[in-house]
Design a protein around this motif. Structure first.
Motif, short mmCIF file in Angstrom:
data_model
loop_
_atom_site.label_atom_id
_atom_site.label_comp_id
_atom_site.label_asym_id
_atom_site.label_seq_id
_atom_site.Cartn_x
_atom_site.Cartn_y
_atom_site.Cartn_z
N MET A 165 0.85 -1.18 0.00
CA MET A 165 0.00 0.00 0.00
C MET A 165 0.89 1.24 0.00
SD MET A 165 -2.76 1.37 2.82
CE MET A 165 -1.70 0.91 4.15
N GLU A 166 0.47 2.22 -0.74
CA GLU A 166 1.19 3.49 -0.83
C GLU A 166 0.22 4.62 -0.49
OE1 GLU A 166 3.46 6.22 -4.21
OE2 GLU A 166 2.35 4.44 -4.83
N ASN B 253 -4.17 13.04 -9.94
CA ASN B 253 -5.03 11.97 -9.42
C ASN B 253 -6.27 12.54 -8.69
OD1 ASN B 253 -3.57 12.94 -7.22
ND2 ASN B 253 -3.15 10.92 -6.35
N ASP C 93 -9.59 10.76 -7.82
CA ASP C 93 -9.69 9.84 -6.67
C ASP C 93 -10.43 10.46 -5.49
OD1 ASP C 93 -8.36 7.98 -8.19
OD2 ASP C 93 -6.39 8.44 -7.34
N GLY D 43 -4.52 9.95 -0.63
CA GLY D 43 -5.12 8.73 -1.12
C GLY D 43 -4.26 7.54 -0.73
N TYR E 233 -3.24 3.75 -2.04
CA TYR E 233 -3.24 3.04 -3.32
C TYR E 233 -2.67 1.64 -3.16
CZ TYR E 233 -4.21 7.65 -5.08
OH TYR E 233 -4.81 8.87 -5.30
N GLU E 234 -3.32 0.72 -3.81
CA GLU E 234 -2.85 -0.65 -3.87
C GLU E 234 -2.84 -1.06 -5.34
OE1 GLU E 234 -5.14 -4.19 -2.13
OE2 GLU E 234 -3.67 -3.64 -0.58
N ASP E 235 -1.69 -1.40 -5.83
CA ASP E 235 -1.53 -1.74 -7.25
C ASP E 235 -2.08 -0.63 -8.15
OD1 ASP E 235 -0.38 -4.24 -6.61
OD2 ASP E 235 -2.38 -5.11 -6.36
N GLY E 236 -1.84 0.63 -7.75
CA GLY E 236 -2.24 1.78 -8.54
C GLY E 236 -3.71 2.15 -8.44
N VAL E 237 -4.49 1.40 -7.66
CA VAL E 237 -5.93 1.65 -7.50
C VAL E 237 -6.18 2.34 -6.16
CG1 VAL E 237 -8.21 0.57 -7.32
CG2 VAL E 237 -6.52 -0.34 -8.93
N CYS E 238 -6.97 3.40 -6.19
CA CYS E 238 -7.30 4.13 -4.95
C CYS E 238 -8.26 3.29 -4.11
CB CYS E 238 -7.93 5.48 -5.29
SG CYS E 238 -8.26 6.48 -3.82
#
Length: 172
Positions: A1-2, A10, A13, A69, A71-76
């Motif tokens: 997670m980021e 972004n 998001d 935000g 993000y996991e694998d680029g998805v919010c």
């Protein structure tokens, strides 16, 4: 997670959809001799609620504070919106985590990012409010290091939510 700041790139998001959440009971704070305590009441039947989706505008959010935000694998998968305030605490206006990501530390990570932002802006910490009938949210804030700082049992008078109250939470 980021965890990263919401920027113009972004900004979409900010419109992460609200998803249903369980409301299994009530959070009941009490103040005695200047010390806050609480008890909880669980309901025999768990209610579910979904907040209406917001239409946050990036320019307004950025002008009035900051947003982060998760993000996991680029998805919010989560968003936290903070507002500058005239108190010594930055206000956590909104915190939401997708239902699939709940219980995985996303909310706590978003709060830690907000705490760092608040400190960088010269605030003592954060504050937010949770409705007393949103037991899971109130317990989450305590687990995330917030403490009870107030209770408002009049804020919803004359509205459709008349039987609710707000618990105010602070984190330093």
């Amino acid at each position: 997670m980021e965890i990263r700041k919401i920027t113009r790139e972004n900004a979409g998001d900010l419109r992460l959809k609200n998803e249903p959440f369980a409301m299994p009971g009530r959070f009941i704070p009490a103040l005695k001799d200047g010390v806050w305590t609480y008890r909880t009441e669980t309901s025999p039947e768990c209610q579910w609620m979904t907040f209406p989706d917001e239409e946050y505008d990036f320019e307004t959010v950025n002008r009035e504070g900051a947003a982060f935000g998760a993000y996991e694998d680029g998805v919010c998968i989560g968003v936290a919106i903070y507002q500058d305030y005239y108190f010594s605490y930055m206000y956590l206006l909104d915190l939401k985590v997708s239902s699939a990501a709940r219980g995985k530390g996303v909310g706590k990570a978003l709060i830690e990012a907000g705490m760092a932002e608040a400190k960088a802006r010269g605030y003592r910490g954060l504050y937010t409010q949770g409705q007393d009938d949103n037991l899971n949210a109130c317990m989450f804030y305590l687990k995330a290091g917030f403490t009870i700082g107030g209770f408002d049992n009049r804020v919803y008078r004359g509205t459709k939510q008349e039987n609710k109250a707000d618990v105010v939470f602070y984190k330093e």
